[in-house]
Write a protein that holds these residues in place. Structure first.
Motif, PDB file in Angstrom:
ATOM      1  N   TYR A 231     -12.975 -30.756  17.276  1.00 19.20           N
ATOM      2  CA  TYR A 231     -12.045 -31.571  18.062  1.00 19.20           C
ATOM      3  C   TYR A 231     -11.901 -32.983  17.500  1.00 19.20           C
ATOM      4  O   TYR A 231     -11.251 -33.828  18.108  1.00 19.20           O
ATOM      5  N   ASP A 232     -12.502 -33.257  16.349  1.00 18.83           N
ATOM      6  CA  ASP A 232     -12.397 -34.565  15.713  1.00 18.83           C
ATOM      7  C   ASP A 232     -11.213 -34.549  14.757  1.00 18.83           C
ATOM      8  O   ASP A 232     -11.155 -33.737  13.826  1.00 18.83           O
ATOM      9  N   ASP A 233     -10.274 -35.457  14.951  1.00 17.93           N
ATOM     10  CA  ASP A 233      -9.076 -35.496  14.117  1.00 17.93           C
ATOM     11  C   ASP A 233      -9.241 -36.375  12.886  1.00 17.93           C
ATOM     12  O   ASP A 233      -8.330 -36.441  12.051  1.00 17.93           O
ATOM     13  N   ASP A 234     -10.344 -37.066  12.744  1.00 24.71           N
ATOM     14  CA  ASP A 234     -10.544 -37.965  11.603  1.00 24.71           C
ATOM     15  C   ASP A 234     -10.907 -37.146  10.382  1.00 24.71           C
ATOM     16  O   ASP A 234     -11.843 -36.336  10.403  1.00 24.71           O
ATOM     17  N   ALA A 235     -10.186 -37.354   9.292  1.00 32.41           N
ATOM     18  CA  ALA A 235     -10.424 -36.677   8.028  1.00 32.41           C
ATOM     19  C   ALA A 235     -10.633 -37.719   6.943  1.00 32.41           C
ATOM     20  O   ALA A 235      -9.973 -38.765   6.921  1.00 32.41           O
ATOM     21  N   THR A 236     -11.526 -37.426   6.020  1.00 30.68           N
ATOM     22  CA  THR A 236     -11.827 -38.333   4.919  1.00 30.68           C
ATOM     23  C   THR A 236     -10.943 -37.988   3.732  1.00 30.68           C
ATOM     24  O   THR A 236     -10.947 -36.843   3.257  1.00 30.68           O
ATOM     25  N   HIS A 237     -10.193 -38.961   3.235  1.00 31.67           N
ATOM     26  CA  HIS A 237      -9.303 -38.769   2.093  1.00 31.67           C
ATOM     27  C   HIS A 237      -9.992 -39.302   0.849  1.00 31.67           C
ATOM     28  O   HIS A 237     -10.317 -40.497   0.767  1.00 31.67           O
ATOM     29  N   ASP A 238     -10.226 -38.433  -0.119  1.00 27.95           N
ATOM     30  CA  ASP A 238     -10.877 -38.830  -1.363  1.00 27.95           C
ATOM     31  C   ASP A 238      -9.839 -39.242  -2.386  1.00 27.95           C
ATOM     32  O   ASP A 238      -8.719 -38.700  -2.429  1.00 27.95           O
ATOM     33  N   ALA A 239     -10.221 -40.202  -3.226  1.00 29.50           N
ATOM     34  CA  ALA A 239      -9.342 -40.644  -4.313  1.00 29.50           C
ATOM     35  C   ALA A 239      -9.517 -39.692  -5.483  1.00 29.50           C
ATOM     36  O   ALA A 239     -10.122 -40.007  -6.511  1.00 29.50           O
ATOM     37  N   ASN A 240      -8.981 -38.488  -5.299  1.00 31.22           N
ATOM     38  CA  ASN A 240      -9.155 -37.440  -6.300  1.00 31.22           C
ATOM     39  C   ASN A 240      -7.874 -36.637  -6.374  1.00 31.22           C
ATOM     40  O   ASN A 240      -7.195 -36.421  -5.370  1.00 31.22           O
ATOM     41  N   ASP A 241      -7.548 -36.193  -7.605  1.00 34.53           N
ATOM     42  CA  ASP A 241      -6.330 -35.407  -7.787  1.00 34.53           C
ATOM     43  C   ASP A 241      -6.500 -33.978  -7.276  1.00 34.53           C
ATOM     44  O   ASP A 241      -5.504 -33.276  -7.099  1.00 34.53           O
ATOM     45  N   ILE A 242      -7.725 -33.551  -7.072  1.00 35.98           N
ATOM     46  CA  ILE A 242      -7.981 -32.162  -6.663  1.00 35.98           C
ATOM     47  C   ILE A 242      -8.303 -32.100  -5.178  1.00 35.98           C
ATOM     48  O   ILE A 242      -7.703 -31.323  -4.443  1.00 35.98           O
ATOM     49  N   ILE A 243      -9.220 -32.923  -4.725  1.00 35.18           N
ATOM     50  CA  ILE A 243      -9.610 -32.920  -3.318  1.00 35.18           C
ATOM     51  C   ILE A 243      -8.643 -33.799  -2.538  1.00 35.18           C
ATOM     52  O   ILE A 243      -8.539 -35.005  -2.779  1.00 35.18           O
ATOM     53  N   MET A 244      -7.944 -33.206  -1.578  1.00 32.93           N
ATOM     54  CA  MET A 244      -6.995 -33.955  -0.760  1.00 32.93           C
ATOM     55  C   MET A 244      -7.701 -34.645   0.402  1.00 32.93           C
ATOM     56  O   MET A 244      -7.539 -35.837   0.620  1.00 32.93           O
ATOM     57  N   TRP A 245      -8.486 -33.916   1.167  1.00 36.07           N
ATOM     58  CA  TRP A 245      -9.193 -34.478   2.305  1.00 36.07           C
ATOM     59  C   TRP A 245     -10.387 -33.610   2.643  1.00 36.07           C
ATOM     60  O   TRP A 245     -10.479 -32.450   2.229  1.00 36.07           O
ATOM     61  N   ARG A 246     -11.302 -34.190   3.395  1.00 31.63           N
ATOM     62  CA  ARG A 246     -12.489 -33.505   3.907  1.00 31.63           C
ATOM     63  C   ARG A 246     -12.563 -33.710   5.414  1.00 31.63           C
ATOM     64  O   ARG A 246     -12.252 -34.794   5.914  1.00 31.63           O
ATOM     65  N   LYS A 247     -13.000 -32.686   6.099  1.00 31.30           N
ATOM     66  CA  LYS A 247     -13.151 -32.774   7.544  1.00 31.30           C
ATOM     67  C   LYS A 247     -14.229 -31.791   7.971  1.00 31.30           C
ATOM     68  O   LYS A 247     -14.040 -30.572   7.875  1.00 31.30           O
ATOM     69  N   SER A 248     -15.360 -32.312   8.402  1.00 28.17           N
ATOM     70  CA  SER A 248     -16.466 -31.487   8.854  1.00 28.17           C
ATOM     71  C   SER A 248     -16.847 -30.478   7.777  1.00 28.17           C
ATOM     72  O   SER A 248     -17.223 -30.868   6.668  1.00 28.17           O
ATOM     73  N   ASN A 249     -16.732 -29.183   8.040  1.00 23.34           N
ATOM     74  CA  ASN A 249     -17.104 -28.152   7.081  1.00 23.34           C
ATOM     75  C   ASN A 249     -15.912 -27.629   6.290  1.00 23.34           C
ATOM     76  O   ASN A 249     -16.000 -26.555   5.701  1.00 23.34           O
ATOM     77  N   LYS A 250     -14.810 -28.396   6.255  1.00 18.57           N
ATOM     78  CA  LYS A 250     -13.590 -27.952   5.567  1.00 18.57           C
ATOM     79  C   LYS A 250     -13.232 -28.950   4.480  1.00 18.57           C
ATOM     80  O   LYS A 250     -13.545 -30.144   4.571  1.00 18.57           O
ATOM     81  N   VAL A 251     -12.561 -28.428   3.471  1.00 17.29           N
ATOM     82  CA  VAL A 251     -12.066 -29.246   2.379  1.00 17.29           C
ATOM     83  C   VAL A 251     -10.748 -28.647   1.897  1.00 17.29           C
ATOM     84  O   VAL A 251     -10.585 -27.423   1.843  1.00 17.29           O
ATOM     85  N   ALA A 252      -9.790 -29.525   1.596  1.00 15.57           N
ATOM     86  CA  ALA A 252      -8.472 -29.110   1.101  1.00 15.57           C
ATOM     87  C   ALA A 252      -8.371 -29.456  -0.370  1.00 15.57           C
ATOM     88  O   ALA A 252      -8.690 -30.585  -0.786  1.00 15.57           O
ATOM     89  N   LEU A 253      -7.904 -28.495  -1.175  1.00 15.11           N
ATOM     90  CA  LEU A 253      -7.800 -28.651  -2.620  1.00 15.11           C
ATOM     91  C   LEU A 253      -6.361 -28.498  -3.055  1.00 15.11           C
ATOM     92  O   LEU A 253      -5.598 -27.699  -2.489  1.00 15.11           O
ATOM     93  N   ARG A 254      -6.029 -29.260  -4.112  1.00 11.32           N
ATOM     94  CA  ARG A 254      -4.714 -29.151  -4.748  1.00 11.32           C
ATOM     95  C   ARG A 254      -4.921 -28.519  -6.124  1.00 11.32           C
ATOM     96  O   ARG A 254      -5.514 -29.123  -7.017  1.00 11.32           O
ATOM     97  N   LEU A 255      -4.441 -27.293  -6.283  1.00 11.72           N
ATOM     98  CA  LEU A 255      -4.642 -26.537  -7.515  1.00 11.72           C
ATOM     99  C   LEU A 255      -3.309 -26.236  -8.180  1.00 11.72           C
ATOM    100  O   LEU A 255      -2.243 -26.346  -7.563  1.00 11.72           O
ATOM    101  N   GLN A 256      -3.400 -25.842  -9.453  1.00 10.61           N
ATOM    102  CA  GLN A 256      -2.226 -25.491 -10.247  1.00 10.61           C
ATOM    103  C   GLN A 256      -2.229 -23.990 -10.506  1.00 10.61           C
ATOM    104  O   GLN A 256      -3.276 -23.403 -10.813  1.00 10.61           O
ATOM    105  N   VAL A 257      -1.047 -23.389 -10.375  1.00 12.64           N
ATOM    106  CA  VAL A 257      -0.876 -21.961 -10.629  1.00 12.64           C
ATOM    107  C   VAL A 257       0.149 -21.801 -11.739  1.00 12.64           C
ATOM    108  O   VAL A 257       1.273 -22.326 -11.648  1.00 12.64           O
ATOM    109  N   GLU A 258      -0.232 -21.091 -12.781  1.00 14.01           N
ATOM    110  CA  GLU A 258       0.627 -20.896 -13.945  1.00 14.01           C
ATOM    111  C   GLU A 258       1.148 -19.469 -13.949  1.00 14.01           C
ATOM    112  O   GLU A 258       0.355 -18.508 -13.814  1.00 14.01           O
TER     113      GLU A 258
END
Length: 486
Positions: free
Chosen positions: A413-440
């Motif tokens: 129920y916490d809406d605060d997410a940590t945004h990393d200064a990284n081209d791959i990791i978009m944000w972190r929230k508790s036990n979740k992480v969002a990644l930006r990947l490339q598909v060829e």
């Protein structure tokens, strides 16, 4: 950007080669493998009625032919019938010495009948009399072929018993060596007849008599001719039963609607699922039919990292698109995770974790102590088959080690997410992480866009409670990214 969060877009590869969503997979904490419905044994724990929640053992359910004695289904629309109450008026009797009628001083009696709230079918439509009790007591129809069916059952049981005895005699003659006993009866001197009487099995004399007295059916070339009504009478489809209505009562198979009788409701089962490799339980429900809890619930959703597609750009042949993934740690321990190519995974015969030989030794010991059930040859051939992961796109996996925190239900129920200064990791929230990947996507590719991805994660096994162990496990995924644009 097309949002694709449905589970069918991300599928996992089972240890037997099947490709299933994570919601249809299991995880065995003893052999540390992902299992699907083909890798497990299904065992029936209890029988119960889904309508009245009456629980009964397997022997009683077998005698009742797996049907409830107090719940019925509508023979017309197959909905559950409801019990309706009505008041029966007292009878009128003529008074002695006069022709006047006199009503007896009696109260109205409550009677019950079955009714369907969907199609308005009632038990009165077929002439079933009302019953004085609400449950039980409904008349049972007798199968006209019950005698013949019982004769066939007795005959085939006798044949099976005779073949079993002949097989045992052949094995006894084959191993008839002095000092060697194939069965306990040979050693103790207990005769076969005495053993069958103790076990409650039919004797050999009754078996032979059942076979000798059996009268086989004789086919007749003469067929009864149809009456003239089949050619001259006008057909009314509203009075003729459908195929589903006839198959619901295979003993009678009524041809007209006026002969439809209530059908006893089939029993449901609570089943437990066991791993075929190590014979440990993966799921085991509570015995109470009203409970939805599980004593053991080893679903892959609670042990394997979950991958979801947040969004994906249109995939074009010969181009590169961006893919946004969300990874979740479902366990109660911190997890280290890496993204790999499926070709970089170790072979199935290799050791999963060479750094911990004690863990493998403990697993082998637990396998030796497990149940020694016979494994089907078909399942063994299936396990040896490799998964056919046909990918039309290649995912560019970064050389990055990720650390996912343990699952915290309060942090959902916490809406605060940590945004990393990284081209791959978009944000972190508790036990979740969002990644930006490339598909060829390769040039000239067409059809569905699929990409394969491998996960290497650290799993802490808490089965030995006194000494938890960490294992390096792998999982292969197949992602469906839509269709390839021209």
């Amino acid at each position: 950007m097309a949002y694709m969060t449905q589970p069918d877009y991300v599928k996992y590869v089972c240890s037997c080669g099947q490709i299933k969503p994570i919601t249809s997979l299991y995880f065995c904490r003893h052999c540390l493998q992902i299992r699907c419905g083909f890798c497990i044994c299904h065992e029936v724990d209890s029988h119960y009625c889904a309508n009245c929640l009456e629980n009964m053992p397997s022997s009683e359910a077998r005698l009742k032919k797996n049907r409830c004695s107090s719940c019925f289904e509508c023979p017309s629309c197959f909905h559950t019938l409801s019990t309706r109450a009505t008041l029966a008026q007292p009878r009128q009797t003529p008074e002695q010495g006069s022709g006047d009628s006199k009503v007896e001083n009696k109260q109205a009696k409550k009677m019950y009948y079955l009714s369907c709230f969907n199609c308005r079918w009632t038990s009165r439509d077929v002439g079933i009399p009302d019953q004085p009790v609400a449950s039980g007591g409904w008349p049972e129809r007798v199968n006209p072929n019950a005698t013949r069916v019982n004769q066939l059952l007795d005959y085939y049981k006798a044949i099976a018993q005779q073949e079993k005895q002949e097989k045992l005699d052949r094995e006894r003659k084959k191993f008839a060596i002095r000092g060697k006993y194939i069965t306990l009866t040979d050693k103790t001197g207990l005769t076969g007849a005495m053993a069958r009487n103790i076990a409650g099995l039919p004797s050999s004399e009754s078996t032979m008599s059942a076979i000798a007295n059996f009268v086989p059916s004789v086919a007749s070339a003469e067929v009864e001719e149809l009456s003239e009504e089949f050619y001259t009478k006008e057909l009314n489809l509203n009075q003729i039963t459908s195929m589903a209505q006839r198959l619901a009562a295979p003993e009678w198979q009524p041809s007209s609607v006026a002969r439809l009788y209530p059908v006893a409701k089939l029993l449901s089962v609570k089943r437990s699922q066991r791993c075929r490799a190590c014979d440990h339980n993966l799921t085991k429900p509570e015995y109470n039919p009203g409970s939805i809890k599980f004593k053991i619930e080893l679903l892959a959703f609670y042990h394997v990292p979950e991958v979801k597609i947040i969004s994906c750009e249109p995939v074009r042949a010969g181009g590169v698109c961006q893919l946004l993934l969300k990874l979740s740690n479902p366990t109660a321990h911190e997890m280290q995770l890496r993204l790999l190519q499926p070709a970089d995974l170790p072979q199935p015969g290799a050791e999963p974790d060479k750094a911990q030989p004690d863990t493998l030794h403990s697993l082998d010991t637990s396998l030796e102590k497990s149940l020694n059930l016979d494994k089907e040859e078909v399942w063994r051939e299936t396990v040896q088959r490799e998964a056919c992961v046909a990918a039309t796109c290649r995912m560019l996996t970064p050389d990055l080690a990720l650390t996912l925190a343990q699952r915290d239900d309060a942090a959902e129920y916490d809406d605060d997410a940590t945004h990393d200064a990284n081209d791959i990791i978009m944000w972190r929230k508790s036990n979740k992480v969002a990644l930006r990947l490339q598909v060829e996507c390769a040039a000239g590719a067409a059809g569905a866009a699929t990409a394969a991805l491998a996960l290497q994660y650290r799993y802490r096994n808490a089965v030995p409670a006194h000494e938890p162990r960490d294992h390096t496990l792998h999982a292969t995924l197949l992602l469906h990214l839509g269709d390839i644009c021209g």
